[in-house]
Enzyme design. Structure first.
Site, PDB file in Angstrom:
ATOM      1  N   ARG A 265       0.844  -1.261   0.146  1.00 20.46           N
ATOM      2  CA  ARG A 265      -0.112   0.023   0.087  1.00 20.46           C
ATOM      3  C   ARG A 265       0.951   1.229  -0.007  1.00 20.46           C
ATOM      4  O   ARG A 265       1.603   1.628   0.907  1.00 20.46           O
ATOM      5  CB  ARG A 265      -0.856   0.072   1.288  1.00 20.46           C
ATOM      6  CG  ARG A 265      -2.208   0.824   1.231  1.00 20.46           C
ATOM      7  CD  ARG A 265      -2.761   1.058   2.505  1.00 20.46           C
ATOM      8  NE  ARG A 265      -2.071   1.747   3.566  1.00 20.46           N
ATOM      9  CZ  ARG A 265      -1.780   1.232   4.939  1.00 20.46           C
ATOM     10  NH1 ARG A 265      -2.317   0.213   5.154  1.00 20.46           N
ATOM     11  NH2 ARG A 265      -0.944   2.042   5.768  1.00 20.46           N
TER      12      ARG A 265
ATOM     13  N   HIS B 145      -3.442   4.234   4.910  1.00 22.26           N
ATOM     14  CA  HIS B 145      -4.707   3.545   4.844  1.00 22.26           C
ATOM     15  C   HIS B 145      -6.003   4.018   4.222  1.00 22.26           C
ATOM     16  O   HIS B 145      -6.719   3.535   3.452  1.00 22.26           O
ATOM     17  CB  HIS B 145      -5.064   3.072   6.260  1.00 22.26           C
ATOM     18  CG  HIS B 145      -6.124   2.181   6.241  1.00 22.26           C
ATOM     19  ND1 HIS B 145      -6.476   1.113   6.123  1.00 22.26           N
ATOM     20  CD2 HIS B 145      -7.670   2.442   7.228  1.00 22.26           C
ATOM     21  CE1 HIS B 145      -7.608   0.235   6.096  1.00 22.26           C
ATOM     22  NE2 HIS B 145      -8.356   1.367   6.867  1.00 22.26           N
TER      23      HIS B 145
ATOM     24  N   TYR C 141       3.759   4.518  11.718  1.00 24.24           N
ATOM     25  CA  TYR C 141       4.118   3.133  11.924  1.00 24.24           C
ATOM     26  C   TYR C 141       5.019   2.614  10.836  1.00 24.24           C
ATOM     27  O   TYR C 141       5.281   1.390  10.773  1.00 24.24           O
ATOM     28  CB  TYR C 141       2.855   2.572  12.065  1.00 24.24           C
ATOM     29  CG  TYR C 141       1.848   2.407  10.735  1.00 24.24           C
ATOM     30  CD1 TYR C 141       1.897   1.743   9.768  1.00 24.24           C
ATOM     31  CD2 TYR C 141       0.797   3.645  10.876  1.00 24.24           C
ATOM     32  CE1 TYR C 141       1.032   1.950   8.605  1.00 24.24           C
ATOM     33  CE2 TYR C 141      -0.204   3.523   9.985  1.00 24.24           C
ATOM     34  CZ  TYR C 141      -0.189   2.896   8.786  1.00 24.24           C
ATOM     35  OH  TYR C 141      -0.935   3.239   7.770  1.00 24.24           O
TER      36      TYR C 141
END
Length: 347
Positions: A242, A246, A255
């Protein structure tokens, strides 16, 4: 295909024909343009949220192309490009993400289930649909999409087990982009791969490069043929990444490091297939311009529709809750209607 576009024949899978790869490339161009446009619409306040599939377009395109027009697709919230690839108008696919309705298209017309925002719930629906099709004697394959995070949900395992026991024509297609929002795959499973999970349910599992559209078409095509032939379900894990957060509500810098994202840039499925087709003299400048123009036209239509203010009927909030509206809900509607009328009189 290697990242530089070099083709290596596989002993077990048939390489897609050049015209199929060219069609896939056109769809990749459109998919990337859709992602870019929708990200802009979020910033402009025209979409409430957009889970981008930037970098994962090969999975989206392959999912749409691998199944027949008579088959069904059960997508997730991140699979808008696959939904549009099945023929759903882009503006209708965005209805959910705009917050207007749960779905903006007729699932039966396009054979695409409504996009599911809860993790893995659509997998049970897909299996139930496949079971019903089998009972009716229909020649229907169901492609059920999910992400790596969905494999940590109980619904995933229930769907896998039911499909295997009843030998249903389902292909479980997992897009492993390495993160369930902020949770890395290593914190979700100790299995060597997600494809290994298929063994415990008595079905074949295959792991494939999720940024290689040729490999995806070959592997998904084999699984679809197997299901249509009555040999039951399969699990396909596509390893991809990705490239963006998100959603627009996520801060991925908390993160993962930017360097980790940059390492995946050479794996871009769009660039990879372009190099292969260019080397074979299949993709020309004129075709490239044609694909880009088509993608821009779709994007312009989407932008025009999304910038128009929607006409809403407040009573729709109460219309589809019960078959017969109870007194308590009728009281609420009357209260809201009075508020609206007073506001209009004051203005």
């Amino acid at each position: 295909m290697s990242p530089n576009g070099t083709h290596t024949p596989d002993a077990d899978y048939v390489t897609p024909e050049d015209e199929h790869l060219l069609a896939a490339y056109a769809a990749l161009v459109t998919g990337r343009r859709i992602n870019d446009q929708c990200n802009a619409l979020v910033r402009q306040g025209r979409l409430a949220v957009y889970p981008s599939s930037n970098g994962q377009e090969a999975c989206q395109v392959a999912a749409a192309l691998a199944i027949a027009s008579s088959d069904w697709l059960f997508p997730t919230y991140r699979d808008s490009v696959a939904v549009i690839g099945r023929g759903v108008p882009a503006e209708d696919a965005m209805t959910l993400l705009r917050g207007d309705w749960h779905s903006g298209y007729d699932p039966c017309k396009y054979r695409v289930a409504p996009q599911a925002t809860p993790l893995a719930t659509q997998l049970l629906h897909a299996v139930g649909f496949a079971h019903a099709a089998k009972l009716r004697g229909e020649d229907t394959v169901v492609l059920a999409m999910c992400g790596d995070g969905a494999t940590s949900e109980g619904d995933f395992h229930e769907a896998m087990n039911f499909a295997a026991v009843f030998k249903l024509a389902v292909v479980f297609f997992v897009q492993n982009n390495e993160f369930a929002i902020s949770v890395p795959l290593a914190r979700q499973t100790a299995a060597p791969s997600l494809a290994h999970k298929a063994i415990g349910y008595g079905m074949p599992g295959q792991r494939v490069d999720g940024n290689d559209v040729a490999a995806l078409l070959a592997v998904l095509g084999e699984a679809v043929d197997r299901a249509r032939g009555g040999d039951g379900p399969s699990l396909i894990e596509a390893h991809t990444y990705r490239m963006l957060a998100h959603t627009n509500a996520d801060d991925d810098s908390r993160y993962r490091e930017p360097e980790a994202v940059q390492e995946w840039e050479p794996q871009d499925p769009l660039v990879r297939l372009s190099k292969l087709l260019r080397d074979r003299s299949i993709l020309t400048d004129s075709l490239e311009d044609k694909f880009a123009a088509s993608a821009n036209e779709l994007s312009a239509t989407l932008r025009q529709v999304m910038h128009a203010e929607p006409k809403v009927d407040p009573e729709e909030l109460f219309t589809h809750v019960f078959a017969e509206r109870p007194e308590s809900l009728e009281t609420q509607w009357n209260f809201l209607r009075d508020e609206i009328e007073r506001t209009e009189e004051d203005s």
